[in-house]
Design a protein around this motif. Structure first.
Motif, PDB file in Angstrom:
ATOM      1  N   LYS A 254      -1.237  -3.568  -6.288  1.00 46.60           N
ATOM      2  CA  LYS A 254      -1.383  -3.547  -4.838  1.00 46.60           C
ATOM      3  C   LYS A 254      -1.310  -4.949  -4.243  1.00 46.60           C
ATOM      4  O   LYS A 254      -0.537  -5.218  -3.334  1.00 46.60           O
ATOM      5  N   GLY A 255      -2.130  -5.852  -4.763  1.00 49.98           N
ATOM      6  CA  GLY A 255      -2.164  -7.224  -4.261  1.00 49.98           C
ATOM      7  C   GLY A 255      -1.331  -8.150  -5.121  1.00 49.98           C
ATOM      8  O   GLY A 255      -0.981  -7.821  -6.264  1.00 49.98           O
TER       9      GLY A 255
ATOM     10  N   ASP B 104       9.746   7.619   0.701  1.00 48.45           N
ATOM     11  CA  ASP B 104       9.619   8.062  -0.678  1.00 48.45           C
ATOM     12  C   ASP B 104       8.775   9.329  -0.746  1.00 48.45           C
ATOM     13  O   ASP B 104       7.847   9.521   0.035  1.00 48.45           O
ATOM     14  N   GLN B 105       9.118  10.187  -1.709  1.00 46.54           N
ATOM     15  CA  GLN B 105       8.385  11.435  -1.881  1.00 46.54           C
ATOM     16  C   GLN B 105       6.932  11.149  -2.188  1.00 46.54           C
ATOM     17  O   GLN B 105       6.608  10.368  -3.073  1.00 46.54           O
ATOM     18  N   GLY B 106       6.041  11.786  -1.434  1.00 47.58           N
ATOM     19  CA  GLY B 106       4.627  11.574  -1.660  1.00 47.58           C
ATOM     20  C   GLY B 106       3.963  12.746  -2.346  1.00 47.58           C
ATOM     21  O   GLY B 106       3.228  12.589  -3.303  1.00 47.58           O
TER      22      GLY B 106
ATOM     23  N   TRP C  12       7.258  -5.641  -3.272  1.00 52.04           N
ATOM     24  CA  TRP C  12       7.284  -5.137  -4.635  1.00 52.04           C
ATOM     25  C   TRP C  12       6.762  -3.701  -4.630  1.00 52.04           C
ATOM     26  O   TRP C  12       6.214  -3.227  -3.630  1.00 52.04           O
ATOM     27  N   ASP C  13       6.935  -3.014  -5.724  1.00 52.75           N
ATOM     28  CA  ASP C  13       6.482  -1.633  -5.867  1.00 52.75           C
ATOM     29  C   ASP C  13       4.963  -1.618  -5.994  1.00 52.75           C
ATOM     30  O   ASP C  13       4.409  -2.293  -6.869  1.00 52.75           O
TER      31      ASP C  13
ATOM     32  N   ASP D  31       0.834  -1.201   0.000  1.00 55.03           N
ATOM     33  CA  ASP D  31       0.000   0.000   0.000  1.00 55.03           C
ATOM     34  C   ASP D  31       0.870   1.252   0.000  1.00 55.03           C
ATOM     35  O   ASP D  31       2.066   1.189   0.283  1.00 55.03           O
ATOM     36  N   HIS D  32       0.259   2.394  -0.290  1.00 52.55           N
ATOM     37  CA  HIS D  32       0.994   3.657  -0.267  1.00 52.55           C
ATOM     38  C   HIS D  32       0.530   4.566   0.870  1.00 52.55           C
ATOM     39  O   HIS D  32       1.134   5.611   1.106  1.00 52.55           O
ATOM     40  N   LYS D  33      -0.537   4.160   1.589  1.00 55.77           N
ATOM     41  CA  LYS D  33      -1.037   4.976   2.687  1.00 55.77           C
ATOM     42  C   LYS D  33      -0.227   4.692   3.956  1.00 55.77           C
ATOM     43  O   LYS D  33      -0.125   3.538   4.380  1.00 55.77           O
ATOM     44  N   PRO D  34       0.354   5.713   4.583  1.00 55.35           N
ATOM     45  CA  PRO D  34       1.213   5.503   5.758  1.00 55.35           C
ATOM     46  C   PRO D  34       0.568   4.708   6.886  1.00 55.35           C
ATOM     47  O   PRO D  34       1.189   3.820   7.461  1.00 55.35           O
ATOM     48  N   LYS D  35      -0.707   5.006   7.209  1.00 58.07           N
ATOM     49  CA  LYS D  35      -1.369   4.288   8.309  1.00 58.07           C
ATOM     50  C   LYS D  35      -1.544   2.812   7.971  1.00 58.07           C
ATOM     51  O   LYS D  35      -1.365   1.942   8.827  1.00 58.07           O
ATOM     52  N   THR D  36      -1.907   2.533   6.721  1.00 56.45           N
ATOM     53  CA  THR D  36      -2.070   1.142   6.298  1.00 56.45           C
ATOM     54  C   THR D  36      -0.734   0.419   6.314  1.00 56.45           C
ATOM     55  O   THR D  36      -0.643  -0.730   6.774  1.00 56.45           O
TER      56      THR D  36
END
Length: 308
Positions: free
Chosen positions: A259-260, A297-299, A253-254, A221-226
């Motif tokens: 995502k999955g 990583d830059q968001g 992986w990226d 995922d890309h969400k910090p909390k997740t």
């Protein structure tokens, strides 16, 4: 069928889909979901009106998925239902995509594996397979019993039944959890305070033995909390698997690729997955990488005196 195409998009074998996924509508979804003894009922034993109203949406149809209870070897009563018209979670206003039987402890998705995929898994693990290994009288032909007696076969743990199906189709023994924290349980009192040590759920503990190599392949995922919650689940689950003398590795992986793990396979193919498995980080190395990573990583770029 709609559900068949949905699972195909996750790169799941048709025969595996038919063995584990069933379209339901009308009263059938409620019969699969509302079976727990602890559910609210009227004096005549009928489910309470409030409960029936809460689950009225499932009558519009959807698909049900369940596999094998590895503790008994029988067909698993527990599973999940994906309604065509999901209800809303009033706490966060999000739609509840998957329904699991309420008042029932969650299990694992150990899907029924058709023989040609069993052979593919055995070949990839370089474990000989002959006609004495399968049993026509078993609901899964004996695949999960075979896996338990062969700890040299690696196992991948993921989240979500379709992802387990995609991994099995790609030639890897795999089980799925309904959520990243559902591989273990922590005893708590009525106030929610922890009163004991976390333990693997029994079904997972039965598979985690004999120094088996186990890969954890949760969503990227890309969400910090997740990310924080997923990393916490990996640490706890990995620690408990390590206590069982398993060799734990983490697949990464990226997230932009998919995502999955099913998205990853659909986008890049099973050969790419095989490379990721070969490059998977041992748990301790993965933990060290997390500990020493001082930047993210830059968001988003902003131009403001104060952070909004």
């Amino acid at each position: 069928m709609k559900h068949l195409e949905e699972w195909r998009q996750s790169c799941v074998d048709d025969q595996l889909i038919r063995l584990n996924v069933t379209p339901l509508m009308g009263d059938a979804p409620s019969q699969h979901l509302l079976y727990a003894d602890g559910l609210s009922r009227r004096n005549d034993g009928r489910l309470s009106e409030g409960l029936l109203q809460r689950y009225a949406h499932v009558a519009n149809g959807g698909w049900w998925c369940s596999g094998i209870d590895v503790l008994s070897g029988e067909t698993d009563l527990w599973g999940c239902f994906k309604p065509d018209r999901p209800r809303q979670n009033f706490e966060n206003s999000k739609l509840i995509k998957y329904e699991h039987p309420p008042k029932v402890q969650t299990g694992i998705f150990a899907l029924r594996v058709p023989l040609h995929l069993w052979q593919r898994i055995a070949e990839k693990a370089q474990v000989p397979l002959d006609g004495t290994d399968w049993d026509e009288d078993q609901p899964d032909l004996g695949f999960w019993q075979w896996l338990m007696t062969h700890p040299e076969v690696p196992l991948i743990i993921t989240e979500g039944a379709k992802k387990a199906g995609a991994l099995l189709t790609a030639g890897y023994a795999a089980i799925a959890l309904p959520g990243v924290h559902n591989g273990y349980r922590t005893p708590r009192n009525q106030a929610g305070q922890r009163i004991g040590k976390s333990q693997l759920i029994p079904a997972l503990a039965k598979l985690a033995h004999g120094q088996r190599q186990i890969f954890i392949a949760f969503d990227q995922d890309h969400k910090p909390k997740t990310i924080q919650q997923v990393n916490l689940a990996i640490q706890r689950l990995g620690f408990l698997l390590g206590q069982q003398q398993c060799n734990v590795k983490i697949l990464q992986w990226d997230h932009r690729v998919g995502k999955g793990v099913d998205d990853l396979i659909a986008a890049q193919g099973s050969a790419y997955l095989e490379c990721l498995v070969e490059q998977a980080l041992p748990l301790e190395m993965w933990k060290a990488q997390r500990l020493h990573r001082l930047t993210y990583d830059q968001g988003q770029e902003i131009n403001a005196r104060y952070l909004p």
